[in-house]
Design a protein around this motif. Structure first.
Motif, PDB file in Angstrom:
ATOM      1  N   LEU A 510     -52.752  10.325 -54.389  1.00 42.19           N
ATOM      2  CA  LEU A 510     -52.536   9.732 -55.713  1.00 42.19           C
ATOM      3  C   LEU A 510     -53.341   8.452 -55.917  1.00 42.19           C
ATOM      4  O   LEU A 510     -53.182   7.793 -56.941  1.00 42.19           O
ATOM      5  CB  LEU A 510     -51.045   9.444 -55.912  1.00 42.19           C
ATOM      6  N   ARG A 511     -54.200   8.095 -54.953  1.00 44.47           N
ATOM      7  CA  ARG A 511     -54.957   6.844 -55.100  1.00 44.47           C
ATOM      8  C   ARG A 511     -55.848   6.815 -56.341  1.00 44.47           C
ATOM      9  O   ARG A 511     -55.935   5.775 -57.006  1.00 44.47           O
ATOM     10  CB  ARG A 511     -55.788   6.608 -53.837  1.00 44.47           C
ATOM     11  N   PRO A 512     -56.535   7.926 -56.691  1.00 42.67           N
ATOM     12  CA  PRO A 512     -57.327   7.871 -57.933  1.00 42.67           C
ATOM     13  C   PRO A 512     -56.484   7.579 -59.165  1.00 42.67           C
ATOM     14  O   PRO A 512     -56.937   6.895 -60.078  1.00 42.67           O
ATOM     15  CB  PRO A 512     -57.957   9.277 -57.996  1.00 42.67           C
ATOM     16  N   HIS A 513     -55.264   8.075 -59.190  1.00 41.96           N
ATOM     17  CA  HIS A 513     -54.397   7.807 -60.344  1.00 41.96           C
ATOM     18  C   HIS A 513     -53.958   6.354 -60.381  1.00 41.96           C
ATOM     19  O   HIS A 513     -53.881   5.756 -61.451  1.00 41.96           O
ATOM     20  CB  HIS A 513     -53.185   8.745 -60.292  1.00 41.96           C
ATOM     21  N   VAL A 514     -53.640   5.781 -59.219  1.00 39.38           N
ATOM     22  CA  VAL A 514     -53.302   4.358 -59.176  1.00 39.38           C
ATOM     23  C   VAL A 514     -54.499   3.525 -59.606  1.00 39.38           C
ATOM     24  O   VAL A 514     -54.367   2.513 -60.305  1.00 39.38           O
ATOM     25  CB  VAL A 514     -52.822   3.966 -57.768  1.00 39.38           C
ATOM     26  N   ALA A 515     -55.715   3.947 -59.200  1.00 38.37           N
ATOM     27  CA  ALA A 515     -56.922   3.208 -59.579  1.00 38.37           C
ATOM     28  C   ALA A 515     -57.156   3.233 -61.082  1.00 38.37           C
ATOM     29  O   ALA A 515     -57.739   2.300 -61.640  1.00 38.37           O
ATOM     30  CB  ALA A 515     -58.127   3.783 -58.845  1.00 38.37           C
ATOM     31  N   SER A 516     -56.695   4.282 -61.764  1.00 37.33           N
ATOM     32  CA  SER A 516     -56.876   4.368 -63.215  1.00 37.33           C
ATOM     33  C   SER A 516     -55.703   3.788 -63.994  1.00 37.33           C
ATOM     34  O   SER A 516     -55.773   3.687 -65.216  1.00 37.33           O
ATOM     35  CB  SER A 516     -57.071   5.831 -63.622  1.00 37.33           C
ATOM     36  N   ASN A 517     -54.614   3.403 -63.298  1.00 37.06           N
ATOM     37  CA  ASN A 517     -53.448   2.829 -63.971  1.00 37.06           C
ATOM     38  C   ASN A 517     -53.793   1.435 -64.491  1.00 37.06           C
ATOM     39  O   ASN A 517     -54.218   0.567 -63.713  1.00 37.06           O
ATOM     40  CB  ASN A 517     -52.279   2.746 -62.976  1.00 37.06           C
ATOM     41  N   PRO A 518     -53.658   1.172 -65.788  1.00 35.53           N
ATOM     42  CA  PRO A 518     -54.036  -0.154 -66.326  1.00 35.53           C
ATOM     43  C   PRO A 518     -53.190  -1.297 -65.788  1.00 35.53           C
ATOM     44  O   PRO A 518     -53.585  -2.448 -65.920  1.00 35.53           O
ATOM     45  CB  PRO A 518     -53.839   0.025 -67.838  1.00 35.53           C
ATOM     46  N   SER A 519     -52.029  -1.019 -65.177  1.00 33.73           N
ATOM     47  CA  SER A 519     -51.179  -2.090 -64.663  1.00 33.73           C
ATOM     48  C   SER A 519     -51.493  -2.458 -63.215  1.00 33.73           C
ATOM     49  O   SER A 519     -50.929  -3.424 -62.701  1.00 33.73           O
ATOM     50  CB  SER A 519     -49.699  -1.674 -64.759  1.00 33.73           C
ATOM     51  N   THR A 520     -52.373  -1.717 -62.553  1.00 29.18           N
ATOM     52  CA  THR A 520     -52.685  -2.013 -61.154  1.00 29.18           C
ATOM     53  C   THR A 520     -53.302  -3.399 -61.039  1.00 29.18           C
ATOM     54  O   THR A 520     -54.250  -3.738 -61.760  1.00 29.18           O
ATOM     55  CB  THR A 520     -53.643  -0.951 -60.586  1.00 29.18           C
ATOM     56  N   TYR A 521     -52.797  -4.218 -60.127  1.00 31.64           N
ATOM     57  CA  TYR A 521     -53.219  -5.605 -60.037  1.00 31.64           C
ATOM     58  C   TYR A 521     -54.541  -5.714 -59.274  1.00 31.64           C
ATOM     59  O   TYR A 521     -54.917  -4.838 -58.475  1.00 31.64           O
ATOM     60  CB  TYR A 521     -52.146  -6.480 -59.396  1.00 31.64           C
ATOM     61  N   PRO A 522     -55.326  -6.801 -59.492  1.00 31.50           N
ATOM     62  CA  PRO A 522     -56.691  -6.897 -58.958  1.00 31.50           C
ATOM     63  C   PRO A 522     -56.787  -6.740 -57.444  1.00 31.50           C
ATOM     64  O   PRO A 522     -57.711  -6.102 -56.950  1.00 31.50           O
ATOM     65  CB  PRO A 522     -57.143  -8.297 -59.407  1.00 31.50           C
ATOM     66  N   ALA A 523     -55.851  -7.326 -56.696  1.00 36.23           N
ATOM     67  CA  ALA A 523     -55.964  -7.257 -55.235  1.00 36.23           C
ATOM     68  C   ALA A 523     -55.868  -5.806 -54.760  1.00 36.23           C
ATOM     69  O   ALA A 523     -56.577  -5.401 -53.825  1.00 36.23           O
ATOM     70  CB  ALA A 523     -54.872  -8.100 -54.587  1.00 36.23           C
ATOM     71  N   LEU A 524     -55.017  -5.010 -55.388  1.00 36.52           N
ATOM     72  CA  LEU A 524     -54.899  -3.602 -54.997  1.00 36.52           C
ATOM     73  C   LEU A 524     -56.136  -2.817 -55.410  1.00 36.52           C
ATOM     74  O   LEU A 524     -56.589  -1.922 -54.688  1.00 36.52           O
ATOM     75  CB  LEU A 524     -53.643  -2.996 -55.626  1.00 36.52           C
ATOM     76  N   LEU A 525     -56.733  -3.163 -56.559  1.00 30.67           N
ATOM     77  CA  LEU A 525     -57.978  -2.510 -56.965  1.00 30.67           C
ATOM     78  C   LEU A 525     -59.094  -2.797 -55.967  1.00 30.67           C
ATOM     79  O   LEU A 525     -59.890  -1.912 -55.645  1.00 30.67           O
ATOM     80  CB  LEU A 525     -58.375  -2.979 -58.370  1.00 30.67           C
ATOM     81  N   ASP A 526     -59.164  -4.046 -55.488  1.00 37.39           N
ATOM     82  CA  ASP A 526     -60.179  -4.384 -54.487  1.00 37.39           C
ATOM     83  C   ASP A 526     -59.971  -3.580 -53.218  1.00 37.39           C
ATOM     84  O   ASP A 526     -60.934  -3.105 -52.591  1.00 37.39           O
ATOM     85  CB  ASP A 526     -60.125  -5.887 -54.180  1.00 37.39           C
ATOM     86  N   TRP A 527     -58.708  -3.431 -52.815  1.00 38.04           N
ATOM     87  CA  TRP A 527     -58.412  -2.663 -51.603  1.00 38.04           C
ATOM     88  C   TRP A 527     -58.819  -1.210 -51.769  1.00 38.04           C
ATOM     89  O   TRP A 527     -59.389  -0.596 -50.865  1.00 38.04           O
ATOM     90  CB  TRP A 527     -56.928  -2.789 -51.295  1.00 38.04           C
ATOM     91  N   LEU A 528     -58.521  -0.649 -52.942  1.00 42.09           N
ATOM     92  CA  LEU A 528     -58.905   0.736 -53.198  1.00 42.09           C
ATOM     93  C   LEU A 528     -60.416   0.899 -53.216  1.00 42.09           C
ATOM     94  O   LEU A 528     -60.958   1.895 -52.723  1.00 42.09           O
ATOM     95  CB  LEU A 528     -58.309   1.196 -54.524  1.00 42.09           C
ATOM     96  N   GLY A 529     -61.121  -0.093 -53.783  1.00 38.64           N
ATOM     97  CA  GLY A 529     -62.567  -0.002 -53.851  1.00 38.64           C
ATOM     98  C   GLY A 529     -63.245  -0.050 -52.503  1.00 38.64           C
ATOM     99  O   GLY A 529     -64.382   0.409 -52.354  1.00 38.64           O
ATOM    100  N   ALA A 530     -62.557  -0.621 -51.502  1.00 33.55           N
ATOM    101  CA  ALA A 530     -63.150  -0.738 -50.171  1.00 33.55           C
ATOM    102  C   ALA A 530     -62.969   0.529 -49.343  1.00 33.55           C
ATOM    103  O   ALA A 530     -63.478   0.605 -48.220  1.00 33.55           O
ATOM    104  CB  ALA A 530     -62.535  -1.921 -49.429  1.00 33.55           C
ATOM    105  N   LEU A 531     -62.259   1.536 -49.871  1.00 29.81           N
ATOM    106  CA  LEU A 531     -62.002   2.747 -49.094  1.00 29.81           C
ATOM    107  C   LEU A 531     -63.215   3.662 -49.000  1.00 29.81           C
ATOM    108  O   LEU A 531     -63.346   4.431 -48.054  1.00 29.81           O
ATOM    109  CB  LEU A 531     -60.829   3.525 -49.703  1.00 29.81           C
TER     110      LEU A 531
END
Length: 544
Positions: A510-531
């Motif tokens: 479900l990580r792609p869906h969390v990445a597209s969720n507008p409420s996801t906070y910046p630190a989690l987006l950075d973590w996802l981007g590093a995968l």
């Protein structure tokens, strides 16, 4: 000669005892002692009843024996009271005495309303803390019984032919109690640790209110199945049933990354604001019912107006925090202070009636805004999140097509802990990340076209191109059997931030869906981007 060899070396009563166990026993002993002079029913205080005094002495003895034995005092036969079975035997008499008072209130309709006093509640909570139950169904069973007791009040009012305002107020009270239990105990049982923390905070706040205001000679607080209310005073008992498990879960996540801890504390503040809206709406509706029944007073008018204002203020603060914890922090802190000021209007308006106050008014005035302020101002992780500068957005890249990869090829991320259920905790994985595969979704047919993921409340996924060009979309994801999370939760903008952090760890598909969720906070987006996950990277590019 070493100190260990000295025969007369002093021994500490706290040697080998965990700090939280010592704190729990101290709080339990204080609750039992304070319950003695408090009212247990309309005509008796705990110190007036021999059965209450004897049960209190026995429970205090069970609490003290382990520390006495560590200090080298007492006979070796006392060690039997230090075992779980011995502690249970010592605490059960007190529990039975307190429960007997609750049962007597239910079976004596002619004894008048107000048969459950603060002494019963504090004593029952103290004995439960002393017992520290490990039986898993304890919390759901006790919470269900409290909810049923709240539902019984309007039924009893109808059965006895009470006037319609009493029936309506009883029904509103049942909604309030069940709502509080749903947002705290029930949510914790579904795996939300934030709800467990709020449950302990609410239980502690009601306990303090009982100690300070509920034992007065002129206007002690009572609840009854045969009155208009039952349930709010019993919240400390529910909290005591879950205290041990919640504290164990908190200890298990103490080493979480800083951004996860910050998200958890922000979620605590959001949950407190939810409770503020619920309780303030109850205050306003009760005032409206009493005004409609012909009662009129300045206090009722103020409670109606202030209750509505508190709902609005709490809603604004909640939306600001959910939208962006960093930019909404100041708004939420200011709103919590405004809630305290508004609540004081109600408290001051009732000052002419002595210290008489309802538990919900003090909850919405001091306790819930205070917990929200503490969650937003005290933790270092939240302060650093607010102090950090938001990252400047990169130049938008041309969206790339999502590669068709087997849906079962999921990346494994080091996961130091998980709390799969409120009472179950898994230990750290011993194998390498590549050696521990997750459960996979159903494989996708090779000829299947990747279709856009659409939701009625969202519309098309952002980042697409109109016309005849192909559209950047997320691949459809089938919910993995046994997964604690669904695609709808990962996409829902109202999903708590702490839950989003758990989703990416517990449900990697479900990580792609969390990445597209507008409420996801910046630190989690950075973590996802590093995968380095192509689907996640495509979802991140689609946000820009």
């Amino acid at each position: 000669m070493t100190d260990d060899a000295t025969p007369d070396a002093p021994r500490s009563p706290f040697a080998g005892a965990a700090t939280r166990e010592v704190v729990r026993d101290v709080v339990a002993a204080l609750a039992l002692l304070v319950a003695l002079p408090m009212p247990w029913d309309l005509t008796h205080r705990g110190s007036d009843r021999i059965e209450v005094v004897l049960a209190t002495v026995l429970t205090l003895l069970v609490l003290a024996v382990p520390y006495l034995r560590r200090a080298g005092l007492g006979a070796p036969s006392w060690d039997a009271l230090t075992t779980p079975r011995g502690r249970t035997i010592g605490c059960v008499p007190y529990l039975l005495v307190a429960l007997a008072y609750l049962v007597l209130d239910a079976v004596r309709p002619d004894a008048g309303e107000g048969q459950v006093g603060a002494g019963v509640v504090l004593g029952l909570a103290g004995a439960t803390l002393a017992l520290a139950p490990t039986w898993r169904p304890t919390l759901p069973v006790v919470a269900a019984l409290v909810g049923l007791g709240a539902l019984a009040t309007p039924v009893m009012a109808l059965a006895t032919g009470d006037a319609w305002p009493a029936v309506v107020v009883g029904a509103l009270n049942a909604v309030l109690v069940i709502g509080v239990l749903w947002l705290t105990a029930a949510s914790y049982l579904r795996g939300d640790l934030v709800a467990g923390v709020v449950l302990l905070a609410v239980g502690a706040a009601v306990s303090v209110e009982l100690v300070l205001f509920a034992g007065g000679e002129e206007s002690p607080w009572f609840e009854s199945v045969h009155g208009q209310r039952l349930g709010l005073l019993l919240l400390p008992v529910v909290a005591a049933c879950g205290a041990r498990r919640v504290l164990d879960d908190l200890a298990a996540v103490a080493d979480d990354p800083q951004d996860v801890r910050a998200a958890r504390w922000v979620s605590v503040a959001v949950r407190c604001l939810d409770l503020v809206m619920l309780v303030a709406a109850f205050v306003a509706l009760v005032a409206m019912v009493r005004l409609a029944s012909g009662s009129f007073g300045v206090s009722l008018v103020l409670r109606l107006i202030v209750g509505v204002l508190m709902v609005v203020v709490a809603l604004v603060a909640r939306r600001a925090l959910v939208r962006d914890p960093r930019s909404g922090h100041t708004t939420a802190v200011g709103a919590a202070c405004v809630l305290v000021v508004l609540g004081l209007v109600i408290v001051v308006a009732r000052a002419g009636r002595g210290w008489e106050a309802n538990v919900e008014e003090l909850l919405v005035t001091f306790a819930l805004p205070g917990v929200a302020l503490g969650a937003l101002l005290v933790p270092a992780s939240v302060r650093e999140l607010v102090a950090s500068e938001p990252e400047a957005p990169d130049e938008p890249d041309e969206p790339a097509e999502v590669e068709e990869t087997p849906t079962g090829a999921l990346a494994q991320v080091d996961q130091p802990w998980t709390v799969s259920a409120p009472y179950e905790q898994t230990s750290p994985q011993q194998t390498s990340p590549q050696q521990t595969p997750y459960a996979t979704a159903a494989p996708m047919d090779a000829t299947q076209r990747i279709e856009p993921v659409r939701d009625a409340s969202w519309g098309a996924v952002p980042g697409g191109r109109s016309g005849g060009d192909s559209t950047q979309v997320l691949p459809p994801v089938a919910d993995v059997p046994g997964s604690p999370w669904s695609a709808a939760q990962a996409l829902d903008p109202t999903t708590p931030l702490a839950d989003l952090a758990r989703i990416v760890q517990e449900s990697p598909h479900l990580r792609p869906h969390v990445a597209s969720n507008p409420s996801t906070y910046p630190a989690l987006l950075d973590w996802l981007g590093a995968l380095g996950d192509p689907a996640v990277d495509a979802a991140l590019r689609a946000r820009r």
